[in-house]
Motif scaffolding. Structure first.
Motif, PDB file in Angstrom:
ATOM      1  N   SER A  61       0.844  -1.180   0.000  1.00  0.00           N
ATOM      2  CA  SER A  61       0.000   0.000   0.000  1.00  0.00           C
ATOM      3  C   SER A  61       0.881   1.232   0.000  1.00  0.00           C
ATOM      4  CB  SER A  61      -0.899   0.014   1.235  1.00  0.00           C
ATOM      5  OG  SER A  61      -1.542   1.256   1.362  1.00  0.00           O
ATOM      6  N   ILE A  62       0.419   2.269  -0.669  1.00  0.00           N
ATOM      7  CA  ILE A  62       1.167   3.518  -0.671  1.00  0.00           C
ATOM      8  C   ILE A  62       1.124   4.170   0.718  1.00  0.00           C
ATOM      9  CG2 ILE A  62      -0.735   5.000  -1.389  1.00  0.00           C
ATOM     10  CD1 ILE A  62       1.363   6.417  -3.208  1.00  0.00           C
ATOM     11  N   TRP A  63       0.142   3.815   1.521  1.00  0.00           N
ATOM     12  CA  TRP A  63      -0.004   4.360   2.860  1.00  0.00           C
ATOM     13  C   TRP A  63       0.589   3.429   3.921  1.00  0.00           C
ATOM     14  CZ3 TRP A  63      -1.024   9.203   2.401  1.00  0.00           C
ATOM     15  CH2 TRP A  63      -1.791   9.646   1.341  1.00  0.00           C
ATOM     16  N   LEU A  66       2.143   4.541   7.318  1.00  0.00           N
ATOM     17  CA  LEU A  66       1.291   4.932   8.440  1.00  0.00           C
ATOM     18  C   LEU A  66       0.886   3.748   9.320  1.00  0.00           C
ATOM     19  CD1 LEU A  66      -1.093   7.409   6.582  1.00  0.00           C
ATOM     20  CD2 LEU A  66       0.816   7.984   8.082  1.00  0.00           C
ATOM     21  N   SER A  67       1.148   2.528   8.876  1.00  0.00           N
ATOM     22  CA  SER A  67       0.663   1.344   9.588  1.00  0.00           C
ATOM     23  C   SER A  67       1.280   1.105  10.967  1.00  0.00           C
ATOM     24  CB  SER A  67       0.831   0.104   8.719  1.00  0.00           C
ATOM     25  OG  SER A  67       2.179  -0.091   8.383  1.00  0.00           O
ATOM     26  N   TRP A  71      -4.905   4.720  13.380  1.00  0.00           N
ATOM     27  CA  TRP A  71      -5.441   6.022  12.953  1.00  0.00           C
ATOM     28  C   TRP A  71      -5.763   6.894  14.149  1.00  0.00           C
ATOM     29  CZ3 TRP A  71      -4.662   8.041   8.480  1.00  0.00           C
ATOM     30  CH2 TRP A  71      -4.484   7.213   7.377  1.00  0.00           C
ATOM     31  N   TRP A  74      -2.594   8.513  15.305  1.00  0.00           N
ATOM     32  CA  TRP A  74      -2.166   9.603  14.418  1.00  0.00           C
ATOM     33  C   TRP A  74      -2.989  10.862  14.704  1.00  0.00           C
ATOM     34  CZ3 TRP A  74       2.312   9.671  12.367  1.00  0.00           C
ATOM     35  CH2 TRP A  74       2.915   8.513  11.874  1.00  0.00           C
TER      36      TRP A  74
END
Length: 177
Positions: A61-63, A66-67, A71, A74
């Motif tokens: 995943s491009i994200w 962030l894993s 969320w 964050w």
């Protein structure tokens, strides 16, 4: 596996994902060409038996960066940075020439300072003693956040590469899903 299949057919069956079985066991030589289709177990002793199982495909995943944090964490970190920006503005607004006049521009600049402090950059320098104490404490929080993020990122990046579907004999006995 059906007895009327050859090893080449079984490897192709496992490799393309159409096999109803997750694991095969038998006497098979491990070659470079066969390793393209499936993973092979490391021998515990030198026998001719080998386990063959599907190669786990990690989800890209491009994200993915962030894993390591959830969320909600964050969002919490962004909230802390904004709140710390307000505190820095309150402590430094009358003395620090780096901060522009006016609430909105001053808080935005202070928030930018706390964001860069989290990343261990320095966009502004505190002038007052309370501002320096606050800045030092926030720098230490940044060190802890970066250390936790880096450790979790390393774990997430290596996790997919070290997943083995067989952990012990009970996995083989009950089948691997």
């Amino acid at each position: 596996a059906p007895k009327n299949r050859t090893w080449s057919e079984l490897l192709a069956w496992v490799g393309n994902g159409s096999s109803p079985y997750d694991v095969f066991w038998g006497n098979l030589a491990v070659t470079g060409a066969r390793m393209k289709f499936a993973d092979f177990s490391e021998p515990l002793e030198f026998t001719t038996g080998t386990f063959i199982f599907r190669t786990p495909q990690p989800a890209m995943s491009i994200w993915g960066f962030l894993s390591p944090f959830s969320w909600s964490l964050w969002v919490l970190l962004m909230g802390v940075v904004v709140a710390a920006g307000h505190v820095f503005w309150i402590l430094e607004r009358n003395v620090n020439t780096y901060l522009p006049s006016g609430y909105l521009r001053g808080v935005a600049t202070s928030t930018w300072y706390t964001f860069t402090a989290t990343l261990q950059c320095q966009a502004a320098e505190p002038v007052t003693r309370p501002g320096r104490v606050f800045g030092t404490g926030f720098y230490w929080c940044g060190v802890i956040i970066i250390a936790a993020y880096t450790a979790n990122l390393a774990a997430f990046l290596s996790r997919d590469k070290t997943v083995w579907p067989i952990n012990d004999m009970s996995d083989i006995e009950r089948g691997i899903s």
